[in-house]
Scaffold this active site. Sequence first.
Site, short mmCIF file in Angstrom:
data_model
loop_
_atom_site.label_atom_id
_atom_site.label_comp_id
_atom_site.label_asym_id
_atom_site.label_seq_id
_atom_site.Cartn_x
_atom_site.Cartn_y
_atom_site.Cartn_z
N GLU A 46 -10.33 -20.01 -14.83
CA GLU A 46 -9.66 -19.61 -15.96
C GLU A 46 -8.24 -20.34 -15.87
OE1 GLU A 46 -13.05 -17.12 -16.58
OE2 GLU A 46 -11.67 -17.26 -14.74
N HIS B 114 -15.59 -6.00 -19.61
CA HIS B 114 -15.97 -7.11 -21.07
C HIS B 114 -15.52 -6.14 -22.45
CE1 HIS B 114 -18.92 -8.42 -17.90
NE2 HIS B 114 -18.91 -9.43 -18.25
#
Length: 325
Positions: free
Chosen positions: A60, A129
């Site tokens: 990321e 998540h």
Amino acid sequence: MPIRNIIQAVNDGLRTEMRRDPAVVVLGEDVGHFGGVFRATKGLQEEFGDHRVFDTPLAESGIIGTAIGMAMYGFRPVPEVQFADFIYPAFDQIVNELAKMRYRSGGQYTCPMVIRTPYGGGIRGGHYHSQSPEAYFVHTPGLKVVVPATPYDAKGLLISAIRDDNPVIFLEPKRVYRAAKGEVPDGDYSVELGRAKVVREGLDVTVVAYGAMLHNCLDAAKGSEEEEGISCEVVDLRTLMPFDVDTVLSSVQKTGRLVIVHEAPRTCGFGAELAATVAEKALLHLQAPVTRITGFDTPFPYAHEEEYLPGIERIRDGLREIVEF
């Protein structure tokens, strides 16, 4: 007019802008041939080629760092982070580089890019998540933060975000990715950033929400009015930074009560900023203390997801308590 869900609306918004502006590029993990983990970028690589829609390593910080460099040199990148929970390795790039580039360069450089990422609970994803990190980015000067709740707004806000010369964090409520459906026009239209929307008129209490929680609030407001006679005005913020202070204050001045609903943890969540703003600017209009109905100050649970999220009954309890105060 076509009926689309949020995934389809996001896809159509990306496609619309990529056709209009060749500087718009999409990058991220599996966004190419696979079409993204939620299929939001499905078909884009086939239409625009792998030089404008390309896969990246699972890194990321590298994704966002690459996009920053592209934005400084004329592109309008739209990087995708697969889940908002995965954005933290890129946190330094976002808050120390992306958000500060215009300021530190005296306006010589801007970073017109949109970081798309699905956020929040509702899919039984557990604590890696399901997080809601919006407050971190609202707290960072130089960023705009957008959270659509409906397909129409998802497309229109995304188009506005891509055209904006400032960096935008675009948080997509994955719990209603496919559940929320509505009319979405083909082609080009935009929804102004920084403008809230009163989605339900009411007289007794103002309910402010964003993202997936908007739908819970609308259901709770309907039930409270039908069964208890509580008239709720529901405001969809749509943009958290900058947020539409005037619309919120106007509603609170009318109803005299404010309930804020979000699924992020309570302490220092965005609701705290809303409550403080209303206390500063509309205290004499309040007939009861501001109420916050939020997630809890714990990691997001897997086994007790429904208890953690502000459900319809918990919202209705809050509405009842503030009206009876």
